[in-house]
Design an enzyme around this catalytic site. Structure first.
Site, PDB file in Angstrom:
ATOM      1  N   ASP A   1       0.800  -1.232   0.000  1.00 30.74           N
ATOM      2  CA  ASP A   1       0.000   0.000   0.000  1.00 30.74           C
ATOM      3  C   ASP A   1       0.833   1.281   0.000  1.00 30.74           C
ATOM      4  O   ASP A   1       0.304   2.367   0.285  1.00 30.74           O
ATOM      5  CB  ASP A   1      -0.945   0.008   1.214  1.00 30.74           C
ATOM      6  CG  ASP A   1      -2.153  -0.891   0.987  1.00 30.74           C
ATOM      7  OD1 ASP A   1      -2.676  -0.907  -0.137  1.00 30.74           O
ATOM      8  OD2 ASP A   1      -2.560  -1.574   1.942  1.00 30.74           O
TER       9      ASP A   1
ATOM     10  N   ASP B   1      -6.628  -3.716  -5.863  1.00 35.03           N
ATOM     11  CA  ASP B   1      -6.227  -2.436  -5.254  1.00 35.03           C
ATOM     12  C   ASP B   1      -4.767  -2.095  -5.572  1.00 35.03           C
ATOM     13  O   ASP B   1      -4.379  -0.929  -5.615  1.00 35.03           O
ATOM     14  CB  ASP B   1      -6.370  -2.469  -3.723  1.00 35.03           C
ATOM     15  CG  ASP B   1      -7.564  -3.246  -3.206  1.00 35.03           C
ATOM     16  OD1 ASP B   1      -8.007  -4.179  -3.903  1.00 35.03           O
ATOM     17  OD2 ASP B   1      -8.043  -2.941  -2.121  1.00 35.03           O
TER      18      ASP B   1
HETATM   19  N1  GLY Z   1      -7.070  -1.422  -0.089  1.00 32.66           N
HETATM   20  C1  GLY Z   1      -8.054  -1.687   0.862  1.00 32.66           C
HETATM   21  C2  GLY Z   1      -9.420  -1.186   0.557  1.00 32.66           C
HETATM   22  O1  GLY Z   1      -9.717  -0.649  -0.479  1.00 32.66           O
HETATM   23  O2  GLY Z   1     -10.232  -1.369   1.421  1.00 32.66           O
END
Ligand code: GLY
Length: 396
Positions: free
Chosen positions: A117, A175
């Site tokens: 992330d 994501d």
């Molecule tokens: N990347 C985690 C979400 O979108 O909840």
């Protein structure tokens, strides 16, 4: 003038006016709505700033409490990244000072290799900080963080590993497309192709394995690290393995739009358009264009909405319209912005823990953050407002 010539002149006339950017009275009205929403955003975050302790980051507001998280939470970058945008809009130096301060708290993440992330956590605040101030020290952090993110790339699989927890061998979630912009920017900065190669390879294999024939995306694909083969495809945050988790669809749309911008590869643009077409025509999308948390949630229309999926989608569609000027993309983004700016979703100043939007859904299957404000919904809403504002302002 004969009939043929007259027809030609008429055609040219129609073509000229349809290609002109003319601000309509609806657009004038939308500009006013956008400014009103941005003023609410500024007022909410002005108040929010007064209660945020150093080194902590507001994530959500539940049971009358703002939940603060550490730098290691995947959402930590959105608060300072929003402050940068609000400074850009308002020129209020309180936003600038706090944007700088809270961005700097995140610097240790440049050496953190425990998550994919890092794009959200570092590129949103540092990228905005660099764009707005031109401070080149932000570039060093972006470059260093890219090395950490690249350490999660396995050439055998051809993808960046998303998570280290749980039972998967090599999980990759949609994501993860959102972290590739960091690598593309670092590639330009460093003038080498390694980061670019990693980003493009990740996008290409995502393109191959993450999509269904209708252009919806799976949430998670699990890979075999020895052969690179797909082990299984499933959901974690969605309703079922075969359903369309709303935020995941928006991440994919946004991610492939950015990858087209960064590479010029038309296969990414094609996928972004296919995703957009799937989403904006989805039979379960309500008329106000704010999706339920999953497009296939079983009790629609009695299911929570997810304003974060809507805000991400609006921002992506505005950019996509630059590369694929399909009027429906822009009109859909306008509908989302109007809806999010209405009393149904926009908080009254002084309420909602000083977050901007109500009704986001974080992780419904885990019974976590359902129908609450969330910092990333606010961030992408502000971004969509600024993008649409710039687009409308540039129309003659
Ligand atoms: N990347 C985690 C979400 O979108 O909840």
């Amino acid at each position: 003038m004969n009939v043929k010539q007259l027809m030609l002149v008429l055609l040219l006339f129609v073509f000229f006016f349809s290609s002109c950017k003319i601000k309509t009275s609806n657009d004038e009205q939308l500009l006013k709505t956008i400014d009103q929403s941005l003023q609410v955003a500024c007022e909410q975050y002005r108040q929010m700033q007064l209660n945020v302790p150093d080194s902590l980051f507001p994530r959500t507001y539940i049971d009358g409490q703002v939940k603060l998280v550490s730098i290691y939470d995947w959402t930590s970058g959105f608060y300072p990244a929003s402050l940068w945008y609000l400074f850009q809009y308002s020129k209020d130096t309180l936003f600038l000072n706090n944007a700088k301060k809270f961005t700097s708290f995140l610097e240790p993440l440049k050496h953190y290799k425990g998550t994919h992330d890092l794009g959200f956590m570092i590129f949103c605040p540092y990228g905005n900080g660099y764009k707005i101030t031109g401070d080149t020290s932000y570039l060093e952090v972006i470059l260093e963080t890219s090395k950490s993110l690249a350490s999660r790339f396995n050439p055998k699989v051809g993808l960046i590993k998303s998570w280290d927890h749980n039972h998967w061998q090599y999980p990759v979630i949609i994501d993860n497309m959102m972290n590739l912009e960091l690598l593309c920017q670092a590639s330009k900065l460093n003038n080498d192709s390694m980061f670019y190669h990693i980003a493009a390879t990740h996008a290409n294999i995502t393109l191959k394995n993450h999509f269904r024939p209708d252009n919806s995306t799976f949430h998670l694909v699990n890979y075999d690290t020895l052969t690179g083969a797909v082990i299984n495809k499933q959901t974690v945050q969605g309703y079922s393995d075969s359903s369309s988790w709303a935020r995941g669809q928006s991440w994919g749309l946004y991610g492939f739009t950015v990858m087209f911008r960064e590479t010029g590869d038309s296969t990414y643009l094609k996928k972004a358009c296919q995703m957009a077409d799937y989403l904006i025509r989805h039979p379960n999308l309500p008329s106000d264009a704010i999706p339920y948390w999953d497009y296939n949630a079983p009790k629609i229309p009695n299911e929570p909405r997810d304003v974060s999926a809507a805000a991400i989608m609006a921002s992506a569609l505005i950019e996509l319209h630059e590369y694929a000027p399909t009027i429906a993309y822009l009109e859909h983004a306008k509908t989302i912005i109007r809806s999010l700016s209405s009393a149904n979703y926009l908080a009254k100043t002084g309420t909602n823990g000083h977050f901007i939007l109500m009704h986001a859904t974080g992780h419904l299957p885990a019974n976590s953050e359902i129908d609450v404000p969330i910092n990333y919904a606010d961030y992408y809403f502000i971004e969509a407002l600024l993008r649409m504002r710039a687009k409308l302002e540039s129309a003659s």
